[in-house]
Design a protein around this motif. Structure first.
Motif, PDB file in Angstrom:
ATOM      1  N   ASP A 337      45.340  39.887  42.963  1.00 52.50           N
ATOM      2  CA  ASP A 337      44.931  41.078  43.711  1.00 52.50           C
ATOM      3  C   ASP A 337      46.073  42.075  43.848  1.00 52.50           C
ATOM      4  O   ASP A 337      45.856  43.268  44.025  1.00 52.50           O
ATOM      5  N   LYS A 338      47.307  41.572  43.721  1.00 54.02           N
ATOM      6  CA  LYS A 338      48.470  42.441  43.907  1.00 54.02           C
ATOM      7  C   LYS A 338      48.550  43.542  42.857  1.00 54.02           C
ATOM      8  O   LYS A 338      49.022  44.644  43.149  1.00 54.02           O
ATOM      9  N   LEU A 339      48.123  43.240  41.632  1.00 44.14           N
ATOM     10  CA  LEU A 339      48.352  44.172  40.530  1.00 44.14           C
ATOM     11  C   LEU A 339      47.114  44.491  39.707  1.00 44.14           C
ATOM     12  O   LEU A 339      47.178  45.364  38.824  1.00 44.14           O
ATOM     13  N   ALA A 340      46.002  43.801  39.941  1.00 44.48           N
ATOM     14  CA  ALA A 340      44.812  44.023  39.115  1.00 44.48           C
ATOM     15  C   ALA A 340      44.287  45.443  39.293  1.00 44.48           C
ATOM     16  O   ALA A 340      44.030  45.887  40.412  1.00 44.48           O
ATOM     17  N   HIS A 341      44.128  46.163  38.192  1.00 41.46           N
ATOM     18  CA  HIS A 341      43.556  47.505  38.233  1.00 41.46           C
ATOM     19  C   HIS A 341      42.063  47.415  38.559  1.00 41.46           C
ATOM     20  O   HIS A 341      41.367  46.507  38.114  1.00 41.46           O
ATOM     21  N   ARG A 342      41.591  48.408  39.321  1.00 44.53           N
ATOM     22  CA  ARG A 342      40.189  48.435  39.728  1.00 44.53           C
ATOM     23  C   ARG A 342      39.372  49.310  38.775  1.00 44.53           C
ATOM     24  O   ARG A 342      39.817  50.402  38.390  1.00 44.53           O
ATOM     25  N   TYR A 343      38.170  48.829  38.439  1.00 40.37           N
ATOM     26  CA  TYR A 343      37.263  49.589  37.586  1.00 40.37           C
ATOM     27  C   TYR A 343      35.836  49.336  38.045  1.00 40.37           C
ATOM     28  O   TYR A 343      35.517  48.281  38.605  1.00 40.37           O
ATOM     29  N   ASN A 344      34.976  50.316  37.786  1.00 41.76           N
ATOM     30  CA  ASN A 344      33.566  50.165  38.104  1.00 41.76           C
ATOM     31  C   ASN A 344      32.846  49.438  36.982  1.00 41.76           C
ATOM     32  O   ASN A 344      33.000  49.780  35.803  1.00 41.76           O
ATOM     33  N   GLU A 370      46.096  50.030  47.234  1.00 43.29           N
ATOM     34  CA  GLU A 370      47.318  49.879  48.019  1.00 43.29           C
ATOM     35  C   GLU A 370      48.572  50.208  47.221  1.00 43.29           C
ATOM     36  O   GLU A 370      49.680  50.076  47.740  1.00 43.29           O
ATOM     37  N   LEU A 371      48.402  50.623  45.979  1.00 49.52           N
ATOM     38  CA  LEU A 371      49.555  50.955  45.133  1.00 49.52           C
ATOM     39  C   LEU A 371      49.340  52.325  44.487  1.00 49.52           C
ATOM     40  O   LEU A 371      49.021  52.429  43.305  1.00 49.52           O
ATOM     41  N   PRO A 372      49.509  53.377  45.262  1.00 52.66           N
ATOM     42  CA  PRO A 372      49.282  54.727  44.715  1.00 52.66           C
ATOM     43  C   PRO A 372      50.189  55.039  43.532  1.00 52.66           C
ATOM     44  O   PRO A 372      49.864  55.899  42.714  1.00 52.66           O
ATOM     45  N   SER A 373      51.319  54.344  43.423  1.00 50.46           N
ATOM     46  CA  SER A 373      52.238  54.609  42.318  1.00 50.46           C
ATOM     47  C   SER A 373      51.621  54.274  40.960  1.00 50.46           C
ATOM     48  O   SER A 373      52.071  54.768  39.923  1.00 50.46           O
ATOM     49  N   LEU A 374      50.561  53.458  40.956  1.00 47.69           N
ATOM     50  CA  LEU A 374      49.897  53.114  39.695  1.00 47.69           C
ATOM     51  C   LEU A 374      49.040  54.253  39.174  1.00 47.69           C
ATOM     52  O   LEU A 374      48.635  54.244  38.010  1.00 47.69           O
ATOM     53  N   GLY A 375      48.759  55.234  40.045  1.00 44.97           N
ATOM     54  CA  GLY A 375      47.984  56.385  39.608  1.00 44.97           C
ATOM     55  C   GLY A 375      46.491  56.215  39.804  1.00 44.97           C
ATOM     56  O   GLY A 375      46.025  55.250  40.419  1.00 44.97           O
ATOM     57  N   ASN A 376      45.751  57.159  39.264  1.00 39.98           N
ATOM     58  CA  ASN A 376      44.301  57.189  39.425  1.00 39.98           C
ATOM     59  C   ASN A 376      43.603  57.092  38.076  1.00 39.98           C
ATOM     60  O   ASN A 376      44.202  57.288  37.024  1.00 39.98           O
ATOM     61  N   ARG A 377      42.324  56.811  38.143  1.00 41.83           N
ATOM     62  CA  ARG A 377      41.454  56.937  36.991  1.00 41.83           C
ATOM     63  C   ARG A 377      40.452  58.040  37.315  1.00 41.83           C
ATOM     64  O   ARG A 377      40.128  58.272  38.491  1.00 41.83           O
ATOM     65  N   GLY A 479      43.557  40.944  27.426  1.00 38.02           N
ATOM     66  CA  GLY A 479      44.377  40.041  28.233  1.00 38.02           C
ATOM     67  C   GLY A 479      44.664  40.577  29.621  1.00 38.02           C
ATOM     68  O   GLY A 479      45.153  39.836  30.481  1.00 38.02           O
ATOM     69  N   SER A 480      44.372  41.857  29.860  1.00 36.05           N
ATOM     70  CA  SER A 480      44.598  42.437  31.189  1.00 36.05           C
ATOM     71  C   SER A 480      43.643  41.826  32.202  1.00 36.05           C
ATOM     72  O   SER A 480      42.462  41.620  31.925  1.00 36.05           O
ATOM     73  N   ILE A 481      44.172  41.564  33.394  1.00 43.81           N
ATOM     74  CA  ILE A 481      43.354  41.060  34.490  1.00 43.81           C
ATOM     75  C   ILE A 481      42.949  42.246  35.351  1.00 43.81           C
ATOM     76  O   ILE A 481      43.795  43.042  35.765  1.00 43.81           O
ATOM     77  N   ILE A 482      41.658  42.366  35.587  1.00 44.17           N
ATOM     78  CA  ILE A 482      41.134  43.518  36.317  1.00 44.17           C
ATOM     79  C   ILE A 482      40.260  43.046  37.473  1.00 44.17           C
ATOM     80  O   ILE A 482      39.857  41.887  37.528  1.00 44.17           O
ATOM     81  N   GLN A 483      39.995  43.983  38.380  1.00 42.49           N
ATOM     82  CA  GLN A 483      38.968  43.732  39.383  1.00 42.49           C
ATOM     83  C   GLN A 483      37.815  44.681  39.124  1.00 42.49           C
ATOM     84  O   GLN A 483      37.999  45.907  39.066  1.00 42.49           O
ATOM     85  N   MET A 484      36.636  44.119  38.939  1.00 46.96           N
ATOM     86  CA  MET A 484      35.424  44.916  38.833  1.00 46.96           C
ATOM     87  C   MET A 484      34.918  45.130  40.252  1.00 46.96           C
ATOM     88  O   MET A 484      34.516  44.176  40.917  1.00 46.96           O
ATOM     89  N   VAL A 485      34.993  46.356  40.734  1.00 48.87           N
ATOM     90  CA  VAL A 485      34.738  46.675  42.137  1.00 48.87           C
ATOM     91  C   VAL A 485      33.374  46.131  42.560  1.00 48.87           C
ATOM     92  O   VAL A 485      32.367  46.317  41.870  1.00 48.87           O
ATOM     93  N   ARG A 486      33.377  45.413  43.670  1.00 49.42           N
ATOM     94  CA  ARG A 486      32.182  44.817  44.264  1.00 49.42           C
ATOM     95  C   ARG A 486      31.560  43.729  43.393  1.00 49.42           C
ATOM     96  O   ARG A 486      30.451  43.272  43.676  1.00 49.42           O
ATOM     97  N   PHE A 487      32.269  43.311  42.336  1.00 47.80           N
ATOM     98  CA  PHE A 487      31.717  42.276  41.464  1.00 47.80           C
ATOM     99  C   PHE A 487      32.651  41.070  41.374  1.00 47.80           C
ATOM    100  O   PHE A 487      32.230  39.941  41.537  1.00 47.80           O
TER     101      PHE A 487
END
Length: 506
Positions: A337-344, A370-377, A479-487
């Motif tokens: 959860d610390k680094l996983a990018h969020r996507y819909n 929680e990590l604004p330095s990673l930027g936005n999509r 290989g990237s670990i992501i979070q699928m929002v609400r999934f």
């Protein structure tokens, strides 16, 4: 040594390991992890590999990887698994200092067999198996135990040359014939295996006499200078057996640390059952999400750091431990959860047409809240003749039964007019988030019609959930670990259409 220092510094965020017993007696701590390559590593392997490696690094010692592959009949090795185990061990962060393969060392075991036979603390037994069992269980000595070294060495040569066939002779190490545990009494050290019927995958039919585990492991532990053996307490009897060989040879037995059994809740851990499922085609490869192999955990997006934390919490204590998917998932969630990018991700997508949209809208969503330095999509909605098409999840249709106004996350608010499994019709209501809060509008996840790709999520039971994801996913690496929002969390397995994600957990 710099990598070892770096590892030691990295232990600050995990529970400290208890000191090794009698560590101060040794100039260098040497441990080993000794898998049998008849299958890949699984959750049950984790304590042995992590503890053996991490203790060696904690004491700035040596960690050895040793393949125990000397049973081409009952535990036949598979060539593919040697490399896969190496890959698993590296992924776990347990780089070894030296590597050995027992099937390369058979002449060494022969040398020590001849020494044992020549010095009289081993003998060639030609009893029928049932006959020997009856004799030994009664506490009597095998009639062949009194053979002279000369007779035993002659029989040994016949074993090697083919003069004795499979099942006709066994080399045994002498112990007390009245030992309280019958399994210890004159235990078997070498047996004949028909090399034509059971060729070894690496050395073929080169050898017909193979050492059993307790002989080859004991010899190698001595020759490799192992100071601490870290393994499960199912090896307690093996330690007793091996101690006899060490005494006969005049060696000092290593420190043996036997940890408790691991009880699994919610999944099977039997290697034989996993092999059977693979052979019968019930699972699709050793990294199938339905079996708890290290390869499967890696493919699904589990973190080696999380697995290490779990092992460190259990430690090498002799008490039994319990592990469940809930335990594993909770620890892994904290890590990824610390680094996983969020996507819909929109499962079972349904189109929504929103009318009265007078302009294009751009939503800027954080890659990590929680990590604004990673930027936005960025997701952009462009209306055509006042109508904007977006995609929502079919599971959200039930929300519209009670809420007439909903908010499309980070976009705008819409008023629902009609719903069906084929199309939802809505009208632009307002843009301000404050208005959504005032109306207590539910938040709905979405992707624009212009920025969606087909996705497939392979679940833990190997079923597949199909849907749409945002095109920003294509910017991630396989290989990237992501979070699928609400999934839930997962790992990108392929970017070919449909983009495939293996599901880890919520």
């Amino acid at each position: 040594m710099s990598s070892q220092k770096g590892f030691i510094a990295g232990l600050a965020d995990v529970k400290s390991l208890a000191p090794l017993p009698n560590a101060n007696r040794y100039s260098q701590i040497i441990t080993r992890f000794a898998p049998n390559p008849d299958f890949v590593l699984h959750i049950g392997s984790l304590r042995a590999v992590f503890l053996s490696h991490d203790y060696a690094r904690m004491y700035q010692g040596k960690f050895i990887l040793r393949f125990e592959d000397t049973d081409p009949r009952l535990k036949k090795s598979v060539l593919e698994y040697y490399g896969q185990i190496e890959k698993d061990v590296k992924w776990l962060g347990c780089q070894w200092d030296e590597e050995y393969t027992m099937s390369d060392r058979v002449p060494i075991y022969y040398e020590y067999a001849e020494k044992a036979l020549g010095q009289g603390f081993a003998f060639v037994c030609t009893c029928e198996p049932d006959q020997f069992k009856a004799i030994i269980e009664s506490g009597r000595a095998c009639p062949h135990r009194s053979r002279s070294p000369t007779e035993n060495l002659e029989l040994w040569r016949k074993m090697l040359s083919g003069g004795l066939k499979e099942g006709e002779a066994v080399v045994r190490v002498k112990t007390e014939t009245t030992h309280p545990n019958p399994a210890v009494r004159d235990w078997p050290a070498f047996r004949i295996i028909d090399p034509e019927k059971y060729p070894h995958p690496r050395v073929g039919s080169k050898y017909r006499v193979w050492p059993l585990y307790n002989f080859s492991a004991a010899v190698d532990d001595h020759l490799m200078g192992i100071t601490h053996i870290i393994r499960g307490k199912e090896h307690l009897t093996n330690a007793v057996r091996q101690t006899y060989l060490y005494k006969h040879m005049g060696w000092s037995y290593p420190e043996a640390i036997e940890y408790g059994r691991l009880k699994m809740i919610g999944f099977k851990l039997s290697k034989s059952e996993m092999v059977k499922e693979l052979e019968e085609g019930l699972v699709d490869g050793f990294d199938d999400p339905r079996i708890p192999t290290v390869a499967s955990l890696r493919r699904r997006g589990y973190s080696p750091e999380a697995l290490r934390k779990i092992v460190h919490e259990m430690g090498a204590r002799p008490v039994d431990a319990t592990l469940s998917w809930d335990n594993i998932n909770a620890t892994n969630r904290k890590e990824i959860d610390k680094l996983a990018h969020r996507y819909n991700f929109i499962p079972n997508p349904v189109p929504m047409d929103v009318d009265h949209v007078s302009q294009a809208f751009v939503a800027h969503l954080p890659l990590h809240p929680e990590l604004p330095s990673l930027g936005n999509r960025t997701l952009k909605v462009v209306p055509r003749e006042g109508i904007a098409r977006i995609w929502i999840s079919g599971t959200d249709l039930q929300v519209f039964e009670k809420a007439k106004v909903v908010r499309l996350m980070e976009l705008f608010n819409v008023e629902i007019h009609s719903t069906s499994p084929d199309l939802v019709k809505a009208t632009f209501h307002s843009q301000e988030y404050a208005k959504a809060r005032e109306l207590k509008a539910r938040l709905i996840q979405w992707v624009p019609d212009e920025q969606h790709i087909s996705c497939e999520v392979v679940m833990s039971d190997a079923t597949k959930t199909k849907g749409f994801g945002e095109t920003n996913l294509l910017g991630e690496q396989v290989g990237s670990i992501i979070q699928m929002v609400r999934f839930g969390f997962g790992r990108i397995d392929s970017k070919e259409e449909p983009l495939t994600v293996y599901f880890a957990h919520k």
